[in-house]
Design an enzyme around this catalytic site. Structure first.
Site, PDB file in Angstrom:
ATOM      1  N   HIS A 334      13.804   9.601 -47.365  1.00 28.18           N
ATOM      2  CA  HIS A 334      14.771  10.261 -48.045  1.00 28.18           C
ATOM      3  C   HIS A 334      16.087  10.095 -46.856  1.00 28.18           C
ATOM      4  O   HIS A 334      17.533   9.935 -47.226  1.00 28.18           O
ATOM      5  CB  HIS A 334      14.313  11.298 -48.361  1.00 28.18           C
ATOM      6  CG  HIS A 334      15.263  12.646 -49.467  1.00 28.18           C
ATOM      7  ND1 HIS A 334      15.250  11.736 -50.936  1.00 28.18           N
ATOM      8  CD2 HIS A 334      16.458  12.852 -49.434  1.00 28.18           C
ATOM      9  CE1 HIS A 334      16.596  12.700 -51.695  1.00 28.18           C
ATOM     10  NE2 HIS A 334      16.691  12.916 -50.618  1.00 28.18           N
ATOM     11  N   GLU A 335      15.824  10.853 -45.868  1.00 31.69           N
ATOM     12  CA  GLU A 335      16.470  11.542 -45.070  1.00 31.69           C
ATOM     13  C   GLU A 335      17.568  10.556 -44.292  1.00 31.69           C
ATOM     14  O   GLU A 335      18.417   9.830 -44.552  1.00 31.69           O
ATOM     15  CB  GLU A 335      16.648  12.928 -44.647  1.00 31.69           C
ATOM     16  CG  GLU A 335      15.343  13.582 -45.324  1.00 31.69           C
ATOM     17  CD  GLU A 335      16.885  14.698 -45.761  1.00 31.69           C
ATOM     18  OE1 GLU A 335      18.140  14.595 -45.685  1.00 31.69           O
ATOM     19  OE2 GLU A 335      16.464  15.142 -47.052  1.00 31.69           O
ATOM     20  N   HIS A 338      20.019   9.208 -46.817  1.00 32.37           N
ATOM     21  CA  HIS A 338      21.601   9.714 -46.546  1.00 32.37           C
ATOM     22  C   HIS A 338      22.110   9.058 -45.303  1.00 32.37           C
ATOM     23  O   HIS A 338      23.373   8.731 -45.578  1.00 32.37           O
ATOM     24  CB  HIS A 338      21.366  11.671 -46.807  1.00 32.37           C
ATOM     25  CG  HIS A 338      20.923  11.466 -48.036  1.00 32.37           C
ATOM     26  ND1 HIS A 338      21.399  11.503 -49.141  1.00 32.37           N
ATOM     27  CD2 HIS A 338      19.687  12.654 -47.872  1.00 32.37           C
ATOM     28  CE1 HIS A 338      21.030  12.278 -50.226  1.00 32.37           C
ATOM     29  NE2 HIS A 338      19.838  13.781 -49.687  1.00 32.37           N
ATOM     30  N   GLU A 364      22.283  11.173 -54.324  1.00 34.50           N
ATOM     31  CA  GLU A 364      20.970  11.271 -54.108  1.00 34.50           C
ATOM     32  C   GLU A 364      20.439   9.575 -54.326  1.00 34.50           C
ATOM     33  O   GLU A 364      19.423   9.215 -53.859  1.00 34.50           O
ATOM     34  CB  GLU A 364      20.706  11.992 -54.799  1.00 34.50           C
ATOM     35  CG  GLU A 364      20.439  13.229 -54.991  1.00 34.50           C
ATOM     36  CD  GLU A 364      20.202  13.706 -53.061  1.00 34.50           C
ATOM     37  OE1 GLU A 364      18.882  12.824 -53.066  1.00 34.50           O
ATOM     38  OE2 GLU A 364      20.882  14.697 -52.634  1.00 34.50           O
TER      39      GLU A 364
END
Ligand SMILES: [Zn+2]
Length: 388
Positions: A334-335, A338, A364
């Protein structure tokens, strides 16, 4: 008049920033303050070896230098890897309740009490909203997002109605299972029971536990799987570049991202492990510097973007690498999603490059996009195969 309003807004904003900093500090201090030393192994029956090893390692770091995985003593904290191991695995119901209660009531009493701060934040946010011509703070918040308050509520209701019956059935199954295992509390399952019994139910259904998966998800494996995926999807190469930039802790890694011709296009720091004494909880990514033509060193090529990714995953125990839970793997993906948005930008004006100038819910999308690959059969198989 206009000047008065903007001056008032400025003051509210300053005050709100101060309050939210104080709020974070209180949560951090309250989390750090809690520790529970356990000397009797009976009290923590059910804990997997990884968790016992971590608890003994924490005890050593707090002055119990003879602590071992087998004989303790074991130190329990409210730091995520420790807290989760208790609520998910401890057979001792009273201990689960104590740790759960300590966790959810952090910063709600004594000199780290956030109750008044929450009241003040709510009051100031409403004032801020009214000054800006909105009805409430939710509308202010949504003004910077793709969604609207109505759309958000509509989505929540859609989710609620679609999942309600299944959730009721899940709860029934859980009660039934707890009863079959002789749990007296089966008809009165409380928040500190749910994760524990859900885990046992899953194990009995699928004959595998989250803990048994950990060895497949060692940090080096996961990073290799992630970088392979990034190569396939974006034609980039990610190489370790430790030593190229100073780091704030010896566990922090530094990486270089190169395009398919081998030219560096970005860099990122990765700070993986939980460090309760100096790191707040959760996981996040942010830009260190953005891609920028104006800030170019040689006047020709743009300054390259640099990101940092910070997680709070299980640290290595002894001389083994960090063995991650699937949830921790998802968090890194997830990170990293980003970070990719920040790093792969082609925009040379840093104020609108990467994650800057994008609605906060829109940011997101890349992170969720990357996270969903964890459920992709081929990607998972690759992670496994590295190990096998
Ligand atoms: Zn995110």
């Amino acid at each position: 008049m206009a000047l008065t309003v903007s001056r008032l807004l400025f003051m509210r904003k300053k005050e709100l920033d101060k309050l939210s900093n104080k709020f974070d500090e209180n949560v951090f201090d309250a989390t750090k303050k809690f520790e529970k030393l356990i000397t009797n192994k009976k009290e923590i029956e059910g804990l997997p070896a990884t968790a016992l090893g971590l608890a003994a390692q924490t005890a050593v770091s707090k002055g119990h230098e003879n602590a071992t995985l087998e004989n303790g003593p074991w130190m329990i904290t409210l730091d995520a890897p420790s807290f989760n191991s208790i609520v998910r695995h401890a057979q001792n119901r009273a201990l689960r309740e104590e740790i759960y209660h300590a966790y959810v009531t952090r910063a709600s009493s004594g000199d780290t009490n956030n109750s008044l701060i929450i009241d003040q934040i709510l009051k100031l946010r409403l004032e801020q909203a009214k000054l800006l011509g909105y009805n409430n703070y939710a509308e202010v918040s949504m003004a910077m997002k793709m969604a609207t308050v109505d759309k958000a509520e509509e989505l929540l209701e859609k989710l609620r109605s679609a999942s309600w019956d299944a959730a009721v059935q899940d709860m029934e199954d859980l009660k039934h299972f707890a009863k079959s295992q002789g749990a007296k509390e089966y008809d009165d399952l409380r928040p500190w029971d749910i994760a524990f019994w859900s885990g046992r139910l899953r194990e009995s259904k699928y004959d595998i536990s989250v803990e048994e998966l950990r060895p497949y998800f060692s940090l080096p494996n996961v990073m290799e799987g992630l970088f392979n995926l990034a190569r396939t999807l974006f034609e980039i190469e990610i190489e370790a570049a430790d030593g190229l930039a100073p780091v704030w802790n010896s566990d922090v890694r530094f990486y270089c991202v190169k395009d398919s011709s081998g030219n560096p296009i970005a860099y990122f720091y990765f700070d993986p492990y939980s460090r309760p004494s100096e790191k707040r909880g959760g996981a996040w990514m942010d830009g260190v510097v953005g891609r920028s033509r104006v800030m170019s060193r040689d006047g020709a090529s743009a300054r390259l973007p640099i990101a940092h990714i910070v997680c709070n995953q299980t640290p290595p125990v002894g001389n083994k690498p960090s063995l991650m839970t699937f949830r921790e793997v998802e968090t890194v993906f997830h990170e990293f999603g980003h970070a990719l948005q920040h790093m792969l930008t082609k925009q040379d004006e840093s104020l609108v490059a990467g994650i800057r100038g994008i609605e906060t819910d829109a940011t997101e999308l890349p992170s969720k996009f990357m996270e969903n690959w964890c459920y992709h059969r081929q990607v998972c198989l690759e992670l496994f195969l590295i190990e096998l």
